[in-house]
Every structure is written in structure tokens, then in C-alpha cells.
Design a protein around this motif. Structure first.
Motif, short mmCIF file in Angstrom:
data_model
loop_
_atom_site.label_atom_id
_atom_site.label_comp_id
_atom_site.label_asym_id
_atom_site.label_seq_id
_atom_site.Cartn_x
_atom_site.Cartn_y
_atom_site.Cartn_z
N TYR A 61 88.31 28.00 65.48
CA TYR A 61 89.33 28.61 65.70
C TYR A 61 90.37 28.77 65.23
CZ TYR A 61 86.65 29.38 70.28
OH TYR A 61 86.07 28.80 71.06
N ALA A 67 95.63 26.44 67.57
CA ALA A 67 94.55 25.56 68.03
C ALA A 67 93.18 25.52 66.67
CB ALA A 67 94.37 24.96 69.39
N ILE A 70 87.31 22.27 68.82
CA ILE A 70 86.41 21.93 68.60
C ILE A 70 84.82 22.47 69.32
CG2 ILE A 70 87.86 19.49 67.96
CD1 ILE A 70 86.29 19.23 71.26
N PRO A 71 83.94 22.33 68.64
CA PRO A 71 82.84 22.85 69.34
C PRO A 71 82.05 22.52 70.70
CG PRO A 71 81.92 21.11 67.41
CD PRO A 71 83.27 21.77 67.43
N SER A 72 82.03 23.73 71.83
CA SER A 72 81.76 22.98 72.77
C SER A 72 79.80 22.25 72.82
CB SER A 72 81.14 24.28 73.68
OG SER A 72 80.16 24.70 73.15
N MET A 73 80.08 21.80 73.57
CA MET A 73 78.32 20.71 74.19
C MET A 73 77.37 21.46 73.81
SD MET A 73 79.53 17.76 74.81
CE MET A 73 78.17 17.14 75.85
N GLU A 74 77.82 22.97 74.30
CA GLU A 74 76.47 24.20 74.43
C GLU A 74 76.14 24.01 72.77
OE1 GLU A 74 77.19 27.94 74.90
OE2 GLU A 74 75.76 28.14 76.19
N GLU A 75 77.61 24.16 72.00
CA GLU A 75 77.07 24.53 70.39
C GLU A 75 76.17 23.14 69.77
OE1 GLU A 75 80.49 26.96 68.24
OE2 GLU A 75 80.83 26.87 70.65
N TRP A 97 74.93 15.50 78.45
CA TRP A 97 74.60 16.68 79.08
C TRP A 97 73.80 17.40 80.23
CZ3 TRP A 97 75.89 22.02 77.59
CH2 TRP A 97 74.99 23.08 78.43
N PRO A 102 81.33 16.28 79.33
CA PRO A 102 82.25 16.68 78.38
C PRO A 102 82.11 15.19 77.28
CG PRO A 102 83.28 17.11 79.51
CD PRO A 102 82.52 16.37 80.73
N ILE A 103 81.70 15.38 76.15
CA ILE A 103 81.57 14.10 75.22
C ILE A 103 83.94 13.84 75.31
CG2 ILE A 103 81.83 12.94 73.48
CD1 ILE A 103 79.31 15.14 72.57
N PRO A 104 83.72 12.66 75.65
CA PRO A 104 85.35 12.31 75.42
C PRO A 104 85.77 11.73 74.40
CG PRO A 104 84.39 10.20 76.82
CD PRO A 104 83.15 11.33 76.50
N TRP A 105 86.13 12.97 73.20
CA TRP A 105 85.77 13.05 72.10
C TRP A 105 87.78 11.70 72.16
CZ3 TRP A 105 82.23 12.60 68.72
CH2 TRP A 105 81.30 13.91 68.97
N VAL A 106 88.16 11.09 70.94
CA VAL A 106 89.07 10.40 70.83
C VAL A 106 90.11 11.07 69.17
CG1 VAL A 106 90.57 8.20 70.06
CG2 VAL A 106 88.41 8.12 71.61
N LYS A 107 91.03 11.93 70.04
CA LYS A 107 92.28 12.45 69.36
C LYS A 107 92.21 11.31 68.15
CE LYS A 107 94.77 16.77 69.96
NZ LYS A 107 96.06 17.53 70.90
N GLU B 27 95.16 10.25 72.09
CA GLU B 27 94.65 10.65 73.01
C GLU B 27 94.18 11.31 73.45
OE1 GLU B 27 97.43 14.35 73.25
OE2 GLU B 27 98.82 12.80 73.50
N GLN B 28 92.64 11.98 74.36
CA GLN B 28 91.61 12.48 74.46
C GLN B 28 91.43 13.77 74.28
OE1 GLN B 28 89.44 11.26 77.77
NE2 GLN B 28 88.68 8.80 77.14
N LEU B 29 90.26 14.55 73.45
CA LEU B 29 89.94 15.68 72.86
C LEU B 29 88.41 15.95 73.20
CD1 LEU B 29 90.79 17.66 70.96
CD2 LEU B 29 89.86 17.21 69.40
N ILE B 30 88.88 17.09 74.86
CA ILE B 30 87.40 17.37 75.55
C ILE B 30 87.16 18.35 75.23
CG2 ILE B 30 86.99 17.68 77.55
CD1 ILE B 30 87.78 14.64 77.66
N PRO B 31 85.82 18.76 74.80
CA PRO B 31 84.92 19.72 74.12
C PRO B 31 85.19 20.58 75.68
CG PRO B 31 83.81 18.58 74.18
CD PRO B 31 85.06 17.22 74.77
N TYR B 32 84.48 21.83 75.51
CA TYR B 32 84.13 22.95 76.99
C TYR B 32 82.79 22.97 77.54
CZ TYR B 32 87.52 27.06 77.41
OH TYR B 32 88.75 27.23 77.75
N LEU B 33 81.47 22.53 78.10
CA LEU B 33 80.66 22.41 77.76
C LEU B 33 80.18 23.77 77.50
CD1 LEU B 33 79.98 21.08 81.57
CD2 LEU B 33 79.00 20.20 79.67
N PRO B 42 91.20 29.60 72.43
CA PRO B 42 92.17 27.69 72.10
C PRO B 42 93.22 28.15 71.97
CG PRO B 42 89.84 27.22 72.16
CD PRO B 42 89.25 28.97 72.17
#
Ligand code: SF4
Lengths: 171, 730
Positions: A61, A67, A70-75, A97, A102-107, B27-33, B42
């Protein structure tokens, strides 16, 4: 005598307050982790560096939205169904999955609410991603290279003759 | 440990704690499933046009939606009612969607009534429970045992509920609202032979005379008339319209006036006739207009003989000079426009007083003229006697003839207890509520079938007033429903299908959307060649159907058989000795009739006149307050023949010394965490005055007593500082 003491006392207090303020200003109060451990050991070096995947392939995007995304889990899953599905980290991914979590990535990069930073305008201005994010293609784990302080933003805007009107970023 | 070491250690720990507080965490960065496939980007907003249904005005809105979440609402610039403007209540519609206390799924009562003990059930079970009851009624051949109580519905929803009740075989279908403009319609029918509400051309007028019509706060279409008022003042280069307000309490509208005439409550009609008489006597009237409407000045003057200046001055409590001055200004400035509002209508002599104001418009030739009044095209044929219907329903319920009551809205809050509604409803064995929050009525229900929030709903919103061209605003869901709720009309359709037989045949539509599309299609009068699906999408994009088939423009004309308006003397509940003050319960700017109370934005919105936030208050003139030893913020007790309430006092110079006022909208027993237990409901004080046909909510007398110095009043400013002057001088 008393007067002298008072004056000295006041002077000490003033100096102390000034020193404290300066200290407070200089202290690295933003102690967010610049290179946090991520829930899955995602390697930018492997993806962007060795395999040469373009940033915009995953952060799709960035070219059209404030923004980057970040890629979705599906991707992630779509690729890794076939690419090294048996490594431990990918198994972790698949477990997320399966649990539909979802994966809780750290920003690593984040700006406060009062700063408006549109990715798309910077991409359109042909700024390389590395200008802000550093040599990501060489990073095993993502590390923040920029301070993200206002002075840092302004410097760049000065250099590129971009607008430094307050309303440009604060809106 | 030594004391000194302890202190040293303590300091180190404290410093550590403070420093830790400065630390901002990552903070956390939560992706779409799975990313939604609707082309969502977004960080980028999409704007959807819809309509506001938070009050009958029916403004158009644009909702900004990003990442599938509704974020912000603004006015729709294309909508003819509000032209891009929006009031605070409209802005707060997003908070309805995200309210933390929304009813997320159907509920069945499992404790005593009113205890709020419910268990979760499925929709199938919920609709099953309802249809079982309805089938039982059909079996016993007592279909009239079903009652449906809703706010004023218009358009497709009115059509659907009407058909549902008719087919079922029940006549107990009441749509009632506290602030209903029924009385204005009755007055219009008596004067002009048609029950249309007036459309005020405020923007074009040069002299505005409002009799208790708070058109900036809440009257009919506040956003429309608020901006028209701005036009009247500043929209023209050389003219600044003059505005005089008549009414005992200074509302936000009154505060915008050039001249304030604090007339005694109930005397406004008399005052209007006094002005009319003076205009006739001094030949300041528009003779052409009189002739056109079949009136004769001489006869009219004779009919108004009783309304001579000294008597009118005495009845209204205003100085003769001021009345005469206003009369002359009004008659000699053209165009001039007089309006009558709720403060006047909800007196025991309401409709006749409103007619007296109509007469003023006629005298200065302001009927159907720019800067005057026209018949409104909003919803031309609304109910005229919904209060009488409500009273009839209460009688039926009291007799135990109602077995199932389906209720949309919150009548337990908004119907004054003096009508006997509360006791009568308790006699109904099965109550179904369609509220999306557990409001006072839902708390007493046996079954709650929660409705969608407005931003999740389909619908057509026909403004009650504020337009001269008929129009239909459309509501569309801008987000996926957050919870397991269903739209009220969908539930009706599903119930009809379950009932089968005649019901299913009469309501065959699969969904409400289909029904809505059919209705809009008919309304738009599209020819055969039009691709309706494409046209429908176009209508949704713009927010509604703003150009309908052109209709014959109608005008007001005094009915040949209409007698001159002659309001009786006002009638008040409670004798003057025991209850020396008039009570006015007015719609609060933020809450309207109480619908806005659950939303924290509105709770936190300082009242524009008193700056009070969160809570109720009673406005008392400084003179009266001093007499009773009441200070700003003291707790006082207000008693009427009907009931007693305790609330803090606001010493308010903008009110007559013989009057006290309490805003409507607070005092909910339920309605979620932000409304519950805030303030008091002034309707508990209101006595049943007036006739069966005409509610008179502002015709109760009260007395006040100081209780203590601690009223727990919260204000956002220093109202005492700005209100210190003694405004009322009579
Ligand atoms: S006036 Fe009524 S319809 Fe218009 S925005 Fe306000 S609440 Fe909504």
C-alpha cells in the motif's frame, strides 16, 4: 549575611532546575526497542536481500496510501505452502494460521498521532525506502536506523526542498 | 534496616518508577488474516452517503470509513436539508455503532421483570418465541391482543409496520413521540384545512418573530433553520434581519435574538392576538392578503376586541410599550415571519395559540411568499392525534386486553408517567423490545431482539420538515454488522414468514432491502427504459432521491369556515399557592428527547447556555433563588402534584422569576453505562393536563425547596461569571 545566603540558595536552585531541564531534554526518553525480537524470526535479508523481492511486493500500500501496510497472513501462507514449509519458523507461521490468530508483530517505526506521514507521497517523490528505513536488505532482524525526531524530518525536507510549513505534517 | 537506608532505597525505587513511566513501549502491528476483498486500502478513507436518523429532521450524512470501520461523520453537501452541515447529535451517530453496552445478540428474560437478568438465545429461538405468542393470539381469535408501539415512522418502514398490523388483524398500532409536532398539524388543519407543517423561509425574511420555536436547538429541522438564520443575518449585503423571541426561558435560540420578550407561559397566543389587533386597529395589515383569504379587517377586529393592549400586557406580563413596538415593527417590515413552537404548543391552549401566530403571518401577507411560510413538503401527511391513540392504547392495556406488546424505542422513558403508561404496560404479559441498548423499556421486556445500529442499516429517511420539494434520503450500511443483531423490519418480515398463511402472503418480500428498492423505484417514477440497478447505485452514492416527480405546489389559504383563533386562558396543574412556579421541560440541545443520552460525546458537550456537563439541573431566576436562599449548584427539591425530584440548581438570569426549567434527556434507568443514573427525568414531574387530544407537557406548577449546598453540579466554564447580570426585568 542572610541575604547573601538567600541569593546563593536561589542561584543554586535555578541552576539545578535548568540543569535538570537540559538533562531531561537530552535523555533518550524514547527507549523503545530499536531492534525488537519478533514473534517469528522474519529475515528481511533473506527476502529483500538474497531473494531480491521488492519492498512494495509485501508492503503493497506504500504507493497509494499513507500506511505502507504489512502482508496478510494469507499472503505469507500462500508462498510458504510451497517454499521451505518444513523449517521451524514457517511451522510457527502455520500454527498461527491454524489457530486463526494473526502474528503480533512488534512495531519498529511509529510516529505519534500528531504527525501525518504519508508513505505514498514519499514513494511518489521517488525517495528510496532505504532513505528512512536503512539498508533493510541487509538486516536479519529489522532495526530502526532513524531517530524519527522532528529535526531529522526537517533536515530531509530542507535538503529536498520539500515544504516545511507546519501544516504539511501536523494536521 | 536503618531509617536512612530505607529512605535512600525508597528514593531510588521511586525514581525508577517515574523513569519507567516515561518509557514508551513498542506497539504491535497486527496483520489481516485474510484481507477483505472490497478493495480496501489501509490508511485510506472511503466516503459513504447515508442519512441521519437521530431526530426527525433527516439530515444527509457522509461517513468516512477506513479499514472497514466507520470513523467520522460529516454533513452531505448535496442534501437539500442540511447542505453539508451537521449537528452534534448527528456527529455522535458513530458512537451508537461502537457503544460498549450494545445488546450483541437476542436475549430472553430469566429473572424478575426490570432486574436486567437475561440469557442469550439464538435468533431462531427469539423469533420462535415471538411467533408462538402471535400464533396463540390467532388461535384464540384475539388478534387485537397485539400492540405495536414505535416512534413516528415514515416511508417504507411505516408502510411495512402498517401492513403487518393490518394483516394480523390488530388496530393497536401507535406511533408516538414526546416532541411530536401533532399540535402544529392540528392547528394548520383548523386554520388552513390541511395538516401540513409550515416551511419557514427564514433566509429571505427581514423580521422574524418566534413564539417559543427554538429552531436553532431542536424545532423541526434545527440544522436547516440554523443555517437559514445565518443567511438571514449575514447572507445579504444590505439587510440584516431582525429577530424577536417570545418565551419565558432564554434558550440558545432566544439568546440569538435582538429582543427577548419573556411572556408568561400560556399567554403567547394572547400576545399574538394583541399584536394582531394592534395591526388591524392601526391599519398596518396587508389588505390584499386579507381579501385573498376571504377575511374582513373590520370583522376580524371586532372578533379580537378583547385583546386590547392593557389586557394583553397584563396577561402576558410584558410592558405595553414593548408589545406595541414589536407589533409596529413586525407589520411595517416586509417580509416578516412569525413562527410558533413547542413551548407554545404544549400548553393547554396550544393549538389555538399556534393559530393566533398563523393569523399574524396572514395579516402581513406572508403566506406563500418569499420570506414567509409555505406548506412543507417534507412529510405532508403525518399523524395528527398520536397522543389520543396512545391514551386509547393505555386504556386497552389497563383493561388487560393487550397480550403481546412489540416496542421499538423507549416509551417507558419518554412517555410521562402521569399518563398511566407505566402501570398499564406492567399488565402486558409479553413485551418484546427491539432496542439496541438495554434502555428502560428493554429492561422490562421479556424478549429483546436487538436492532442494528443506524450505520449498519438500510432505510429511507423522509425529513419531517425543512423542504419545499419532497425528497427521500437513503440510509445504507457503511460497515458490516458488528454483532449478531438484525434490523427491525427484517425481524417483522421473518416473523410474518414464520406465521405463514395470510401474513406470509401479505409480506412476501425476502428482505427489507427489496421492499425498500421497490418503494424508491415507485417514488422515483423511473420509466421502463431505466436500468434500475444502476440508478439505485447512483441514488446511494448521492444519499437519496432529491428530485422526485414534480408535484403541484400547494399553498396555504385561510379556510372559509375557520373561525378566528381564540385561545382560552391557560390551565395549569397544581394550585398557585402550593406550587408557585411554572415548570418548563425543554429538549436539551445534546439529547433531544433523551435519544442522545447514551453517547459520551453528547454527555460531555457543555450545555450551550449553562455549560453544564453530565447531569441535570434546574434553572432558577436569581431573584427567586435569593428569596429561597438557593445558591449556584445547591441541591434543591422540585415538587409538583405528580412527583418530586432532587437536582442541582443553576441560578439563571435568562428565565422569568415565576418559572423554573429542567432539560429533558437525562435520568435513564438503563441505556448503557454513560446514560444510566445520570441526572433526573423531568417527565416524572409533569402532570396530565390538557385534553385527551392535546398533551400539555408545559402546564405543570411546581414548588422548590433548598435541601443542601452540595448539588454536585459539573460545569465546563464559569457560567456565574457570564450570567451575573439581571437579565429579566419585568
Ligand atoms: S438535526 Fe437531527 S437529523 Fe440533522 S444531524 Fe441533527 S440529529 Fe441528525
Amino acid at each position: 549575611m542572610n541575604k547573601v545566603r538567600l541569593i546563593i540558595g536561589l542561584a543554586i536552585v535555578t541552576v539545578a532546575i535548568v540543569a535538570a531541564s537540559v538533562l531531561l531534554y537530552l535523555l533518550p526518553l524514547d527507549v523503545r526497542d530499536h531492534s525488537p525480537v519478533q514473534p517469528i524470526a522474519f529475515s528481511h535479508k533473506l527476502h529483500a536481500g538474497d531473494n531480491g523481492i521488492h519492498c512494495l511486493f509485501c508492503h503493497s500500500y506504500a504507493a497509494k496510501s499513507p500506511a505502507a501496510g504489512i502482508p496478510s497472513m494469507e499472503e505469507c501462507r500462500a508462498c510458504h505452502l510451497f517454499i521451505s514449509p518444513n523449517t521451524p519458523e514457517i511451522k510457527k507461521l502455520m500454527k498461527y494460521w491454524e489457530k486463526r490468530e494473526p502474528i503480533p508483530w512488534v512495531k519498529v517505526y511509529s510516529l505519534p498521532d500528531f504527525v501525518y506521514f504519508p508513505h505514498m507521497m514519499h514513494v511518489r517523490a521517488k525517495l528510496s525506502c532505504a532513505a528512512c528505513h536503512g539498508e533493510v536488505a541487509a538486516m536479519e532482524r529489522i532495526t530502526r536506523t532513524a531517530s524519527l525526531k522532528m529535526g531529522w524530518c526537517l533536515n530531509c525536507h530542507h535538503q529536498h526542498k520539500a515544504s516545511i510549513d507546519c501544516w504539511t505534517c501536523h494536521k | 534496616m536503618k531509617r536512612r537506608t530505607f529512605l535512600q532505597l525508597g528514593t531510588v525505587i521511586a525514581a525508577g518508577a517515574v523513569l519507567d513511566g516515561c518509557r514508551s513501549k513498542n506497539e504491535q502491528l497486527i496483520p489481516y488474516l485474510i484481507p477483505p476483498d472490497e478493495g480496501i486500502t489501509p490508511g485510506k478513507g472511503t466516503y459513504y452517503a447515508s442519512s441521519c436518523n437521530a431526530c426527525p429532521a433527516g439530515c444527509g450524512i457522509l461517513v468516512r470509513v477506513s479499514e472497514g470501520r466507520a470513523k467520522k461523520i460529516e454533513g452531505n453537501p448535496e442534501h437539500p436539508i442540511n447542505r453539508g452541515k451537521l449537528c452534534a447529535r448527528g456527529q455522535a451517530v458513530v458512537q451508537e455503532l461502537y457503544h460498549p453496552d450494545r445488546v450483541p445478540h437476542p436475549l430472553k428474560r430469566n429473572g424478575p421483570r426490570g432486574s436486567g437478568a437475561f440469557t442469550r438465545i439464538s435468533w431462531q429461538e427469539g423469533i420462535g418465541l415471538l411467533t408462538d405468542r402471535l400464533k396463540a393470539l390467532q388461535r384464540e381469535q384475539s388478534t387485537n391482543g397485539l400492540a405495536l408501539l414505535t416512534p413516528h415512522l415514515r416511508g417504507t418502514l411505516a408502510e411495512l409496520t402498517g401492513r403487518f398490523m393490518r394483516t394480523f388483524g390488530s388496530t393497536n398500532h401507535v406511533s408516538y413521540e414526546l416532541l411530536t409536532p401533532d399540535l402544529l398539524r392540528i392547528a394548520a388543519r383548523r386554520s388552513f384545512g390541511q395538516p401540513t407543517l409550515p416551511y419557514y423561509d427564514i433566509a429571505e425574511t427581514r423580521y422574524l418573530l418566534s413564539f417559543g420555536a427554538d429552531f436553532v436547538d431542536s424545532h423541526l429541522s434545527p440544522v436547516k433553520y440554523g443555517s437559514a438564520f445565518g443567511e438571514m443575518r449575514q447572507g445579504r449585503d444590505t439587510v440584516r434581519g431582525h429577530f424577536t423571541y417570545v418565551g419565558g426561558r432564554m434558550s440558545l435560540t432566544a439568546a440569538s435574538a435582538d429582543r427577548w420578550m419573556p411572556a408568561k407561559p400560556g399567554s403567547e397566543g394572547t400576545l399574538a392576538l394583541g399584536i394582531a389587533r394592534l395591526i388591524l386597529a392601526e391599519s398596518l395589515y396587508d389588505s390584499g392578503a386579507l381579501a385573498m383569504n376571504g377575511l374582513e379587517a373590520k370583522k376580524l377586529l371586532a372578533a379580537l376586541d378583547r385583546y386590547d393592549l392593557p389586557r394583553v400586557a397584563q396577561l402576558s406580563g410584558l410592558p405595553q410599550g414593548a408589545i406595541a413596538e414589536v407589533a409596529r415593527e413586525f407589520a411595517s417590515t416586509r417580509p416578516a415571519l412569525a413562527l410558533a413552537g413547542e413551548m407554545v404548543a404544549f400548553q393547554s391552549n396550544g393549538p389555538e395559540s399556534v393559530r393566533a401566530v398563523h393569523l399574524l403571518n396572514l395579516l402581513v401577507g406572508s403566506l406563500n411568499r418569499p420570506g414567509g411560510i409555505y406548506p412543507d413538503a417534507g412529510s405532508p401527511s403525518g399523524p395528527e392525534n398520536s397522543f389520543a391513540e396512545l391514551i386509547a392504547l393505555i386504556e386497552t392495556m389497563r383493561g388487560g386486553h393487550v397480550k403481546v406488546a412489540m416496542i421499538h424505542g423507549d416509551p417507558l422513558y419518554s412517555v410521562p408517567p402521569a399518563t398511566g403508561f407505566h402501570d398499564a404496560l406492567a399488565k402486558v404479559p409479553f413485551i418484546v423490545s427491539f432496542s439496541s441498548l438495554l434502555d428502560d423499556t428493554a429492561l422490562h421486556a421479556d424478549l429483546v431482539l436487538p436492532d442494528h445500529a443506524a450505520l449498519e442499516s438500510w432505510g429511507d429517511v423522509i425529513p419531517v420538515a425543512g423542504t419545499r420539494e419532497p425528497l427521500v434520503g437513503l440510509m445504507q450500511p457503511v460497515v458490516e454488522p458488528l454483532f449478531d443483531t438484525r434490523q427491525f423490519p427484517e425481524v417483522l418480515l421473518a416473523t410474518a414468514h414464520e406465521l405463514g398463511g395470510r401474513m406470509a402472503a401479505a409480506l412476501p418480500d425476502e428482505s427489507y432491502l427489496e421492499l425498500l428498492k421497490g418503494a424508491v423505484r415507485k417514488q422515483a417514477g423511473f420509466g421502463a427504459g431505466v436500468d434500475f440497478e444502476a440508478a439505485w447505485v447512483d441514488l446511494l452514492q448521492h444519499g437519496g432521491l432529491f428530485k422526485t416527480k414534480s408535484v403541484q405546489p400547494t399553498g396555504y389559504r385561510w379556510s372559509s369556515d375557520a373561525p378566528p383563533p381564540l385561545p382560552e386562558d391557560p390551565d395549569f396543574a397544581g394550585d398557585q399557592k402550593t406550587y408557585p412556579f411554572h415548570l418548563i421541560a425543554y429538549p436539551a440541545t445534546a439529547f433531544y428527547d433523551g435519544r442522545g443520552a447514551p453517547y459520551p460525546w453528547l454527555q460531555q458537550l457543555p450545555d450551550p447556555m449553562t455549560t453544564v456537563v453530565w447531569g441535570s439541573w434546574v434553572e432558577i431566576n436569581p431573584e427567586t433563588a435569593a428569596e429561597h436562599g438557593i445558591g449556584f449548584g445547591d441541591l434543591v427539591e422540585v415538587s409538583s402534584p405528580q412527583g418530586t425530584l432532587r437536582l442541582p440548581a443553576v441560578v439563571y438570569p435568562g428565565i422569568r422569576p415565576d418559572m423554573v426549567a429542567i432539560p429533558l434527556g437525562q435520568g435513564h434507568r438503563g441505556m448503557g453505562r454513560y446514560a444510566q443514573g445520570q441526572g433526573v427525568n423531568p417527565l416524572a414531574l409533569v402532570a396530565r393536563q390538557g385534553t385527551k387530544q392535546q398533551p400539555a407537557w408545559n402546564a405543570t406548577r411546581v414548588r422548590i425547596t433548598r435541601i443542601s449546598g452540595n448539588g454536585e453540579l459539573v460545569t465546563a466554564g464559569h457560567p456565574q461569571g457570564s450570567l451575573r447580570s439581571e437579565l429579566v426585568e419585568i
